[in-house]
Scaffold this motif. Structure first.
Motif, PDB file in Angstrom:
ATOM      1  N   SER A 274       0.822  -1.209   0.000  1.00 10.15           N
ATOM      2  CA  SER A 274       0.000   0.000   0.000  1.00 10.15           C
ATOM      3  C   SER A 274       0.853   1.255   0.000  1.00 10.15           C
ATOM      4  O   SER A 274       1.980   1.256   0.516  1.00 10.15           O
ATOM      5  N   LEU A 275       0.292   2.319  -0.565  1.00 10.95           N
ATOM      6  CA  LEU A 275       1.005   3.593  -0.654  1.00 10.95           C
ATOM      7  C   LEU A 275       0.008   4.746  -0.626  1.00 10.95           C
ATOM      8  O   LEU A 275      -1.026   4.702  -1.304  1.00 10.95           O
ATOM      9  N   ILE A 276       0.304   5.767   0.170  1.00 13.13           N
ATOM     10  CA  ILE A 276      -0.434   7.031   0.183  1.00 13.13           C
ATOM     11  C   ILE A 276       0.546   8.130  -0.188  1.00 13.13           C
ATOM     12  O   ILE A 276       1.602   8.260   0.442  1.00 13.13           O
ATOM     13  N   GLU A 277       0.214   8.910  -1.219  1.00 13.58           N
ATOM     14  CA  GLU A 277       1.040  10.044  -1.613  1.00 13.58           C
ATOM     15  C   GLU A 277       0.252  11.330  -1.384  1.00 13.58           C
ATOM     16  O   GLU A 277      -0.826  11.520  -1.965  1.00 13.58           O
ATOM     17  N   LEU A 278       0.765  12.186  -0.537  1.00 19.80           N
ATOM     18  CA  LEU A 278       0.144  13.472  -0.239  1.00 19.80           C
ATOM     19  C   LEU A 278       0.967  14.542  -0.936  1.00 19.80           C
ATOM     20  O   LEU A 278       1.934  15.059  -0.393  1.00 19.80           O
ATOM     21  N   THR A 279       0.585  14.820  -2.184  1.00 18.47           N
ATOM     22  CA  THR A 279       1.376  15.748  -2.996  1.00 18.47           C
ATOM     23  C   THR A 279       1.209  17.190  -2.549  1.00 18.47           C
ATOM     24  O   THR A 279       2.095  18.000  -2.754  1.00 18.47           O
ATOM     25  N   GLN A 280       0.064  17.503  -1.942  1.00 14.61           N
ATOM     26  CA  GLN A 280      -0.129  18.823  -1.341  1.00 14.61           C
ATOM     27  C   GLN A 280       0.348  18.761   0.100  1.00 14.61           C
ATOM     28  O   GLN A 280       0.059  17.798   0.817  1.00 14.61           O
ATOM     29  N   PRO A 281       1.101  19.772   0.569  1.00 18.96           N
ATOM     30  CA  PRO A 281       1.644  19.710   1.932  1.00 18.96           C
ATOM     31  C   PRO A 281       0.565  19.477   2.986  1.00 18.96           C
ATOM     32  O   PRO A 281      -0.488  20.118   2.970  1.00 18.96           O
ATOM     33  N   LEU A 282       0.843  18.531   3.868  1.00 16.05           N
ATOM     34  CA  LEU A 282      -0.030  18.258   5.004  1.00 16.05           C
ATOM     35  C   LEU A 282       0.236  19.327   6.059  1.00 16.05           C
ATOM     36  O   LEU A 282       1.381  19.594   6.402  1.00 16.05           O
ATOM     37  N   PRO A 283      -0.800  19.979   6.585  1.00 17.69           N
ATOM     38  CA  PRO A 283      -0.564  21.064   7.554  1.00 17.69           C
ATOM     39  C   PRO A 283       0.154  20.578   8.807  1.00 17.69           C
ATOM     40  O   PRO A 283       0.127  19.382   9.142  1.00 17.69           O
ATOM     41  N   ALA A 284       0.798  21.500   9.492  1.00 21.53           N
ATOM     42  CA  ALA A 284       1.425  21.177  10.775  1.00 21.53           C
ATOM     43  C   ALA A 284       0.371  20.640  11.734  1.00 21.53           C
ATOM     44  O   ALA A 284      -0.779  21.097  11.741  1.00 21.53           O
ATOM     45  N   GLY A 285       0.760  19.643  12.542  1.00 24.09           N
ATOM     46  CA  GLY A 285      -0.179  19.063  13.488  1.00 24.09           C
ATOM     47  C   GLY A 285       0.141  17.614  13.756  1.00 24.09           C
ATOM     48  O   GLY A 285       1.194  17.103  13.363  1.00 24.09           O
ATOM     49  N   ASP A 286      -0.759  16.958  14.469  1.00 19.41           N
ATOM     50  CA  ASP A 286      -0.602  15.558  14.827  1.00 19.41           C
ATOM     51  C   ASP A 286      -1.493  14.691  13.940  1.00 19.41           C
ATOM     52  O   ASP A 286      -2.623  15.072  13.606  1.00 19.41           O
ATOM     53  N   TYR A 287      -0.988  13.484  13.617  1.00 21.14           N
ATOM     54  CA  TYR A 287      -1.702  12.600  12.701  1.00 21.14           C
ATOM     55  C   TYR A 287      -1.652  11.162  13.199  1.00 21.14           C
ATOM     56  O   TYR A 287      -0.695  10.765  13.879  1.00 21.14           O
ATOM     57  N   CYS A 288      -2.678  10.423  12.838  1.00 18.42           N
ATOM     58  CA  CYS A 288      -2.790   9.014  13.220  1.00 18.42           C
ATOM     59  C   CYS A 288      -2.892   8.158  11.972  1.00 18.42           C
ATOM     60  O   CYS A 288      -3.729   8.422  11.101  1.00 18.42           O
ATOM     61  N   LEU A 289      -2.036   7.145  11.874  1.00 15.35           N
ATOM     62  CA  LEU A 289      -2.041   6.209  10.761  1.00 15.35           C
ATOM     63  C   LEU A 289      -2.553   4.862  11.265  1.00 15.35           C
ATOM     64  O   LEU A 289      -1.921   4.228  12.112  1.00 15.35           O
ATOM     65  N   ALA A 290      -3.712   4.445  10.749  1.00 19.57           N
ATOM     66  CA  ALA A 290      -4.280   3.145  11.107  1.00 19.57           C
ATOM     67  C   ALA A 290      -3.798   2.097  10.114  1.00 19.57           C
ATOM     68  O   ALA A 290      -3.761   2.346   8.906  1.00 19.57           O
ATOM     69  N   VAL A 291      -3.450   0.924  10.618  1.00 19.12           N
ATOM     70  CA  VAL A 291      -2.923  -0.152   9.783  1.00 19.12           C
ATOM     71  C   VAL A 291      -3.787  -1.390   9.994  1.00 19.12           C
ATOM     72  O   VAL A 291      -4.104  -1.759  11.129  1.00 19.12           O
ATOM     73  N   ARG A 292      -4.180  -2.013   8.891  1.00 18.30           N
ATOM     74  CA  ARG A 292      -4.898  -3.284   8.953  1.00 18.30           C
ATOM     75  C   ARG A 292      -4.211  -4.291   8.051  1.00 18.30           C
ATOM     76  O   ARG A 292      -3.532  -3.921   7.107  1.00 18.30           O
ATOM     77  N   ALA A 293      -4.410  -5.563   8.356  1.00 18.29           N
ATOM     78  CA  ALA A 293      -3.890  -6.649   7.529  1.00 18.29           C
ATOM     79  C   ALA A 293      -5.076  -7.494   7.088  1.00 18.29           C
ATOM     80  O   ALA A 293      -5.784  -8.060   7.920  1.00 18.29           O
ATOM     81  N   LEU A 294      -5.298  -7.571   5.775  1.00 21.18           N
ATOM     82  CA  LEU A 294      -6.437  -8.333   5.275  1.00 21.18           C
ATOM     83  C   LEU A 294      -6.178  -9.827   5.278  1.00 21.18           C
ATOM     84  O   LEU A 294      -7.121 -10.608   5.221  1.00 21.18           O
ATOM     85  N   SER A 295      -4.893 -10.240   5.348  1.00 24.96           N
ATOM     86  CA  SER A 295      -4.576 -11.666   5.282  1.00 24.96           C
ATOM     87  C   SER A 295      -4.134 -12.241   6.622  1.00 24.96           C
ATOM     88  O   SER A 295      -4.694 -13.224   7.085  1.00 24.96           O
ATOM     89  N   ASP A 296      -3.119 -11.632   7.259  1.00 26.79           N
ATOM     90  CA  ASP A 296      -2.553 -12.227   8.472  1.00 26.79           C
ATOM     91  C   ASP A 296      -2.062 -11.111   9.384  1.00 26.79           C
ATOM     92  O   ASP A 296      -1.064 -10.456   9.103  1.00 26.79           O
ATOM     93  N   GLU A 297      -2.757 -10.896  10.505  1.00 28.39           N
ATOM     94  CA  GLU A 297      -2.411  -9.820  11.431  1.00 28.39           C
ATOM     95  C   GLU A 297      -1.155 -10.103  12.241  1.00 28.39           C
ATOM     96  O   GLU A 297      -0.642  -9.200  12.906  1.00 28.39           O
ATOM     97  N   SER A 298      -0.650 -11.333  12.183  1.00 30.63           N
ATOM     98  CA  SER A 298       0.537 -11.664  12.974  1.00 30.63           C
ATOM     99  C   SER A 298       1.834 -11.395  12.224  1.00 30.63           C
ATOM    100  O   SER A 298       2.918 -11.497  12.811  1.00 30.63           O
ATOM    101  N   LEU A 299       1.753 -11.061  10.942  1.00 30.62           N
ATOM    102  CA  LEU A 299       2.963 -10.818  10.152  1.00 30.62           C
ATOM    103  C   LEU A 299       3.393  -9.362  10.272  1.00 30.62           C
ATOM    104  O   LEU A 299       2.553  -8.452  10.266  1.00 30.62           O
ATOM    105  N   PRO A 300       4.699  -9.096  10.371  1.00 34.23           N
ATOM    106  CA  PRO A 300       5.160  -7.715  10.501  1.00 34.23           C
ATOM    107  C   PRO A 300       4.928  -6.927   9.218  1.00 34.23           C
ATOM    108  O   PRO A 300       5.125  -7.435   8.114  1.00 34.23           O
TER     109      PRO A 300
END
Length: 439
Positions: A274-300
């Motif tokens: 997966s890839l997210i490209e934010l070509t417009q500058p993200l404003p200053a502040g705090d952000y949360c990145l949620a991660v899911r695994a569709l196949s196996d949640e035990s794999l890094p």
């Protein structure tokens, strides 16, 4: 994923089934609903909250457009949305509110490459935009109904799960003990939960602003069942690239701001990474990145946060055959010269596109074939010299070899050859044939 991806740039064409929308409806969903079709045939018959049964459409998805299904709700309702392609079709969809906000996206949660999502929605009008994952033409079905209605798809494990606020992918099996749904990152992430800073215990850069660390990239790694939410802080506006890698886990990443507002999401970009490209500058502040695994949640899953690089993005587009390079020598292109009647070229090909250019001096038909004798899975993409996509082919006939045919006018054309699976280079034989009309 059973259909091999080239890009999610594909948009899909609306099948002309049903009356055109009146003028007042042309701005539905931020304009996305302008060419949409009411799933019940009319606005009055498209209220899922009161429908006796599910409502369904046949969707004809053509290249470079999208099929948009419109529906309404007269009261709060738990809704199931599904899209299933015929044959090797691989649909994906976005759900938009009346103002155009994307509420959720899904690719494969219906199982067997079908898309599916279930969520509670408030009264209003909604647009479900269905596309073909790799941009190829597709015929399929779109079904929208309540949870008690018969499902179109089996789901990933056959058991629907409530999508909560409508963010994320559709169905999953038993999630087990979720533990504390606040900041506890040890119990996995319930799909559909909003990610805000109260959930974050792990940070890129140790919690300090990451602005000065982005040049070389910041990397972290953990299984989803240990860390499902990652935070980071910016002291100044920054354009960013975020990647998640481990195809065996099949990661999905979703970015939220500090209040839990949805900003961006990606499931499959290169293969199942997966890839997210934010070509417009993200404003200053705090952000949360949620991660899911569709196949196996035990794999890094390896996550990388880095500064967005326009030049690297352009090169990646060329390497993935998502755009044609210029013929100025800035990107390697093998010049084949004028294409007479027949030309053969042998290539050790990998997942990085090899580019070839040829010339035709009169209108006619060009056929290009890529053959590996069962050893590989080639993808062919043809562009004109202006960079416009002419046609694309992945699998032809009963095997993984490729063949494309295109009518051409006098001029220069570029063709990209890449292997869908880039693990091992494969000897690929290219055959170019040109045919001209008989006198």
């Amino acid at each position: 994923m059973t259909t091999h991806s080239v890009s999610r740039l594909a948009l899909v064409a609306c099948m002309a089934a049903g009356p055109a929308l009146p003028a007042f409806a042309q701005d539905l969903c931020g304009g996305a609903g302008a060419n949409g079709q009411w799933i019940g045939g009319s606005e009055a018959d498209s209220d899922i909250a009161t429908a006796d049964d599910y409502l369904q459409q046949m969707a004809l998805v053509l290249m470079q457009n999208e099929y948009v299904s419109l529906f309404t709700l007269s009261e709060p309702t738990e809704v199931r949305m599904e899209a299933q392609g015929r044959g090797a079709g691989d649909p994906l969809f976005d759900l938009r509110s009346e103002d155009g906000t994307i509420l959720l996206s899904d690719d494969d949660s219906g199982g067997d490459s079908a898309a599916r999502a279930e969520t509670m929605l408030e009264p209003g009008t909604y647009c479900l935009s269905t596309a073909s994952y790799d941009g190829s033409p597709m015929t399929g079905f779109v079904r929208i109904g309540r949870l008690e209605h018969e499902a179109l798809t089996p789901g990933l494990q056959g058991e629907p799960i409530d999508m909560g606020n409508g963010i994320g992918d559709g169905t999953m099996g038993d999630m087990g003990d979720m533990g504390d749904t606040g900041g506890n990152t040890g119990g996995g992430q319930m799909p559909g939960e909003i990610c805000d800073m109260s959930r974050v215990t792990n940070y890129f850069g140790g919690g300090d602003p990451v602005d000065d660390m982005l040049g070389g990239g910041l990397s972290v790694e953990a299984p989803v069942n240990q860390v499902a939410y990652w935070g980071f802080s910016l002291s100044s506006p920054q354009p960013l690239t975020i990647t998640a890698e481990n195809e065996s886990a099949d990661p999905v990443i979703t970015l939220y701001d500090s209040t839990g507002s949805w900003l961006a999401e990606n499931d499959d970009y290169e293969g199942l990474n997966s890839l997210i490209e934010l070509t417009q500058p993200l404003p200053a502040g705090d952000y949360c990145l949620a991660v899911r695994a569709l196949s196996d949640e035990s794999l890094p899953i390896a996550l990388t946060l880095e500064a967005f690089d326009p030049a690297a993005q352009q090169t990646a587009l060329y390497d993935n055959a998502e755009a044609a390079p210029p013929l100025d020598g800035s990107h390697p292109v093998t010049m084949l010269g004028p294409l007479e009647s027949r030309l053969r070229q042998d290539v050790q090909n990998s997942g990085t596109a090899e580019w070839f250019a040829f010339e035709v001096d009169e209108a006619g038909l060009v056929i290009i074939e890529a053959v590996t004798n069962g050893l590989g899975d080639p993808v062919l993409t043809l562009y004109d010299d202006f960079g416009r996509l002419v046609t694309i082919n992945d699998d032809y006939g009963d095997n993984f070899d490729s063949l494309l045919a295109a009518r051409v006018m006098p001029g220069t054309y570029l063709v990209a050859l890449r292997q869908y699976d880039d693990s091992v280079p494969v000897l690929t034989r290219l055959l170019f044939e040109r045919y001209v009309p008989a006198d």
